[in-house]
Design a protein around this motif. Sequence first.
Motif, PDB file in Angstrom:
ATOM      1  N   GLN A 206      17.024  -4.322   7.100  1.00  0.00           N
ATOM      2  CA  GLN A 206      18.366  -4.492   6.550  1.00  0.00           C
ATOM      3  C   GLN A 206      18.356  -5.593   5.491  1.00  0.00           C
ATOM      4  OE1 GLN A 206      21.013  -5.215   9.853  1.00  0.00           O
ATOM      5  NE2 GLN A 206      20.423  -3.351  10.907  1.00  0.00           N
ATOM      6  N   ALA A 207      17.229  -5.818   4.901  1.00  0.00           N
ATOM      7  CA  ALA A 207      17.052  -6.927   3.965  1.00  0.00           C
ATOM      8  C   ALA A 207      16.563  -6.423   2.620  1.00  0.00           C
ATOM      9  CB  ALA A 207      16.050  -7.930   4.537  1.00  0.00           C
ATOM     10  N   GLY A 208      16.985  -7.107   1.557  1.00  0.00           N
ATOM     11  CA  GLY A 208      16.606  -6.716   0.216  1.00  0.00           C
ATOM     12  C   GLY A 208      15.261  -7.262  -0.226  1.00  0.00           C
ATOM     13  N   VAL A 209      14.768  -6.684  -1.330  1.00  0.00           N
ATOM     14  CA  VAL A 209      13.563  -7.141  -2.021  1.00  0.00           C
ATOM     15  C   VAL A 209      13.982  -7.458  -3.451  1.00  0.00           C
ATOM     16  CG1 VAL A 209      11.306  -6.460  -2.914  1.00  0.00           C
ATOM     17  CG2 VAL A 209      11.977  -5.823  -0.590  1.00  0.00           C
ATOM     18  N   THR A 210      13.629  -8.648  -3.945  1.00  0.00           N
ATOM     19  CA  THR A 210      14.134  -9.076  -5.247  1.00  0.00           C
ATOM     20  C   THR A 210      13.312  -8.562  -6.423  1.00  0.00           C
ATOM     21  OG1 THR A 210      12.877 -11.140  -5.211  1.00  0.00           O
ATOM     22  CG2 THR A 210      15.079 -11.184  -4.220  1.00  0.00           C
ATOM     23  N   THR A 211      12.055  -8.123  -6.197  1.00  0.00           N
ATOM     24  CA  THR A 211      11.242  -7.582  -7.298  1.00  0.00           C
ATOM     25  C   THR A 211      10.755  -6.188  -6.922  1.00  0.00           C
ATOM     26  OG1 THR A 211       9.190  -8.652  -6.537  1.00  0.00           O
ATOM     27  CG2 THR A 211      10.580  -9.901  -8.043  1.00  0.00           C
ATOM     28  N   ASN A 212       9.440  -6.010  -6.831  1.00  0.00           N
ATOM     29  CA  ASN A 212       8.850  -4.691  -6.575  1.00  0.00           C
ATOM     30  C   ASN A 212       8.227  -4.616  -5.190  1.00  0.00           C
ATOM     31  OD1 ASN A 212       9.429  -4.083  -9.311  1.00  0.00           O
ATOM     32  ND2 ASN A 212       7.431  -4.860  -9.957  1.00  0.00           N
ATOM     33  N   THR A 213       8.043  -3.391  -4.711  1.00  0.00           N
ATOM     34  CA  THR A 213       7.287  -3.153  -3.479  1.00  0.00           C
ATOM     35  C   THR A 213       6.021  -2.386  -3.805  1.00  0.00           C
ATOM     36  OG1 THR A 213       8.241  -0.991  -2.922  1.00  0.00           O
ATOM     37  CG2 THR A 213       9.466  -2.955  -2.217  1.00  0.00           C
ATOM     38  N   LYS A 214       5.009  -2.584  -2.950  1.00  0.00           N
ATOM     39  CA  LYS A 214       3.733  -1.882  -3.114  1.00  0.00           C
ATOM     40  C   LYS A 214       3.272  -1.379  -1.757  1.00  0.00           C
ATOM     41  CE  LYS A 214      -1.042  -2.587  -4.732  1.00  0.00           C
ATOM     42  NZ  LYS A 214      -1.998  -3.601  -5.244  1.00  0.00           N
ATOM     43  N   VAL A 215       3.000  -0.080  -1.656  1.00  0.00           N
ATOM     44  CA  VAL A 215       2.507   0.526  -0.420  1.00  0.00           C
ATOM     45  C   VAL A 215       1.206   1.249  -0.730  1.00  0.00           C
ATOM     46  CG1 VAL A 215       2.961   2.151   1.449  1.00  0.00           C
ATOM     47  CG2 VAL A 215       4.843   0.808   0.484  1.00  0.00           C
ATOM     48  N   GLU A 216       0.121   0.800  -0.107  1.00  0.00           N
ATOM     49  CA  GLU A 216      -1.192   1.433  -0.264  1.00  0.00           C
ATOM     50  C   GLU A 216      -1.602   2.020   1.079  1.00  0.00           C
ATOM     51  OE1 GLU A 216      -3.282   1.749  -2.850  1.00  0.00           O
ATOM     52  OE2 GLU A 216      -2.159   0.625  -4.370  1.00  0.00           O
ATOM     53  N   ILE A 217      -1.866   3.326   1.117  1.00  0.00           N
ATOM     54  CA  ILE A 217      -2.264   3.967   2.375  1.00  0.00           C
ATOM     55  C   ILE A 217      -3.545   4.771   2.128  1.00  0.00           C
ATOM     56  CG2 ILE A 217      -1.528   5.429   4.294  1.00  0.00           C
ATOM     57  CD1 ILE A 217       1.318   4.798   3.657  1.00  0.00           C
ATOM     58  N   PRO A 218      -4.712   4.103   2.185  1.00  0.00           N
ATOM     59  CA  PRO A 218      -5.985   4.797   1.991  1.00  0.00           C
ATOM     60  C   PRO A 218      -6.606   5.280   3.304  1.00  0.00           C
ATOM     61  CG  PRO A 218      -6.347   2.449   1.930  1.00  0.00           C
ATOM     62  CD  PRO A 218      -4.874   2.641   2.175  1.00  0.00           C
TER      63      PRO A 218
ATOM     64  N   SER B 110      11.088  -2.070  -8.746  1.00  0.00           N
ATOM     65  CA  SER B 110      10.551  -0.715  -8.605  1.00  0.00           C
ATOM     66  C   SER B 110       9.664  -0.602  -7.378  1.00  0.00           C
ATOM     67  CB  SER B 110       9.754  -0.332  -9.857  1.00  0.00           C
ATOM     68  OG  SER B 110      10.569  -0.344 -11.011  1.00  0.00           O
ATOM     69  N   THR B 111       9.378   0.637  -6.979  1.00  0.00           N
ATOM     70  CA  THR B 111       8.485   0.896  -5.848  1.00  0.00           C
ATOM     71  C   THR B 111       7.241   1.624  -6.328  1.00  0.00           C
ATOM     72  OG1 THR B 111       9.447   3.052  -5.323  1.00  0.00           O
ATOM     73  CG2 THR B 111      10.476   1.116  -4.315  1.00  0.00           C
ATOM     74  N   PHE B 112       6.122   1.323  -5.668  1.00  0.00           N
ATOM     75  CA  PHE B 112       4.850   1.959  -5.995  1.00  0.00           C
ATOM     76  C   PHE B 112       4.170   2.360  -4.687  1.00  0.00           C
ATOM     77  CE2 PHE B 112       5.949  -0.939  -9.372  1.00  0.00           C
ATOM     78  CZ  PHE B 112       5.696  -0.209 -10.529  1.00  0.00           C
ATOM     79  N   VAL B 113       4.002   3.668  -4.482  1.00  0.00           N
ATOM     80  CA  VAL B 113       3.387   4.184  -3.256  1.00  0.00           C
ATOM     81  C   VAL B 113       2.148   4.972  -3.639  1.00  0.00           C
ATOM     82  CG1 VAL B 113       3.709   5.542  -1.166  1.00  0.00           C
ATOM     83  CG2 VAL B 113       5.669   4.367  -2.193  1.00  0.00           C
ATOM     84  N   HIS B 114       1.039   4.684  -2.970  1.00  0.00           N
ATOM     85  CA  HIS B 114      -0.245   5.330  -3.273  1.00  0.00           C
ATOM     86  C   HIS B 114      -0.858   5.812  -1.968  1.00  0.00           C
ATOM     87  CE1 HIS B 114      -4.680   4.793  -4.702  1.00  0.00           C
ATOM     88  NE2 HIS B 114      -4.297   6.053  -4.788  1.00  0.00           N
ATOM     89  N   ILE B 115      -1.074   7.120  -1.869  1.00  0.00           N
ATOM     90  CA  ILE B 115      -1.627   7.736  -0.665  1.00  0.00           C
ATOM     91  C   ILE B 115      -2.977   8.356  -0.980  1.00  0.00           C
ATOM     92  CG2 ILE B 115      -1.200   9.342   1.234  1.00  0.00           C
ATOM     93  CD1 ILE B 115       0.992   7.240   0.945  1.00  0.00           C
ATOM     94  N   LYS B 116      -3.983   8.063  -0.138  1.00  0.00           N
ATOM     95  CA  LYS B 116      -5.306   8.668  -0.314  1.00  0.00           C
ATOM     96  C   LYS B 116      -5.980   8.831   1.043  1.00  0.00           C
ATOM     97  CE  LYS B 116      -9.815   8.054  -2.569  1.00  0.00           C
ATOM     98  NZ  LYS B 116     -10.656   7.168  -3.424  1.00  0.00           N
ATOM     99  N   ASP B 117      -6.330  10.065   1.375  1.00  0.00           N
ATOM    100  CA  ASP B 117      -7.102  10.379   2.581  1.00  0.00           C
ATOM    101  C   ASP B 117      -6.439   9.858   3.857  1.00  0.00           C
ATOM    102  OD1 ASP B 117      -8.988  11.629   0.991  1.00  0.00           O
ATOM    103  OD2 ASP B 117     -10.177   9.804   0.744  1.00  0.00           O
ATOM    104  N   ALA B 118      -5.118   9.925   3.899  1.00  0.00           N
ATOM    105  CA  ALA B 118      -4.351   9.562   5.091  1.00  0.00           C
ATOM    106  C   ALA B 118      -3.640  10.796   5.626  1.00  0.00           C
ATOM    107  CB  ALA B 118      -3.334   8.480   4.752  1.00  0.00           C
ATOM    108  N   THR B 119      -3.130  10.689   6.848  1.00  0.00           N
ATOM    109  CA  THR B 119      -2.339  11.764   7.450  1.00  0.00           C
ATOM    110  C   THR B 119      -0.925  11.256   7.692  1.00  0.00           C
ATOM    111  OG1 THR B 119      -4.264  12.775   8.529  1.00  0.00           O
ATOM    112  CG2 THR B 119      -2.092  13.313   9.417  1.00  0.00           C
ATOM    113  N   ILE B 120       0.044  11.919   7.059  1.00  0.00           N
ATOM    114  CA  ILE B 120       1.469  11.609   7.235  1.00  0.00           C
ATOM    115  C   ILE B 120       2.124  12.875   7.772  1.00  0.00           C
ATOM    116  CG2 ILE B 120       3.613  10.923   6.102  1.00  0.00           C
ATOM    117  CD1 ILE B 120       1.795   9.647   3.900  1.00  0.00           C
TER     118      ILE B 120
END
Length: 375
Positions: free
Chosen positions: A214-226, A246-256
């Motif tokens: 329930q909290a904000g982020v003042t700049t960008n987020t980064k999610v790496e899921i290798p 902005s948001t940046f999400v990167h998925i590689k060789d993971a199972t979602i």
Amino acid sequence: NADLTTNVFGGGNISKTIGTTNININSGTHTSAIYGGGNVGILEGTSNVTINGGTSSEVYGGGNQALVTNSNVYVKGGNIDNVYGGGNQSGAETTNIVISGGTTKTIYGGSNQDGTVNKTTITANDGTVTDIFGGNNEGGTCPTSNVTVNGGNAEEVYGGNNLGGTNSISNVSINDGQITNVYGGGNKAVTDKPSVTIQDNANISDSVYGGGNQAGVTTNTKVEIPGGNIENNVYGGGNEGTVSGSTFVHIKDATIKGSLYAGGNGTTAIVYGNTNATVEGTSTKIGQSVFGGGNQAATGIEANNNSTSTVNIVGGTIGKNVYGGANTSVVYGKTQTNIGYDAVGDTNLEKGDIKISGTVFGGGEANASGSEIYD
């Protein structure tokens, strides 16, 4: 090893302590607080608190109202309500918490009510924890927080603070273990720049959020899921909290097993900048759909109308559809959906077979009544 009903301090009451303090708890029931530092007197040195067993209420690596230079808390066994790397109303230069056993309700890398902790480090190798916060609890400042999970069980993992204060940079890395939800940001406290990495043998039984709860982020987020396995969804944004950048999400060789959303979750989880999702690899599996926007969460605002949601896919198996936009929400600006190695044009990505069982849409998913307002 006796039962402790009064506060225990490794440091002094009023006077300054120089050097190293050591507290070892092996057994007993301790209803008052255990401090590696002093009450009011500062510790110019390092505190070491080791919990091998027993039942403890509050464990602090730091002092009550007194600074410590560095603190180490080692939880090897026992049952503990709360563990703080810092102090109650005071901070530290650096704190270090290592969990290798026991059962703990809540772990904070920083302090409780107030205090500045310049750098926190939490490493969970085993044991059972309900909630982990990289930063502080109610207030204070934590410029840099680091949470690494190599094993054990935890319900909620937050890179940032709990209820208040500020956290500048948070880093969460889940390498193994069983976790319910992961948040790069805080629970109800703002984080400036969160980063989340899920890899190796990590198992997330619910979802991953680049932002806060329930909290904000003042700049960008980064999610790496290798790597790793995620039973539900991945969000680049927050659960209910906004992302100012902005948001940046990167998925590689993971199972979602659920869906990938580059944006946030819920109507309040607006991403004011751009949302970006990249999927690559030869063994990536997404059970549901991929969205360039959020789940009921907008990208951008109507007054500006200049945001971009981008989806890049160069490898992976996707069980349903690919959307350039959001699920039952709006992208105020434009969408870009690039499918294929040549279409994406990034030679740093690993090319793989692309299998999309459903349809590719440049826009978003409309609501159940069939309205086209979201497309």
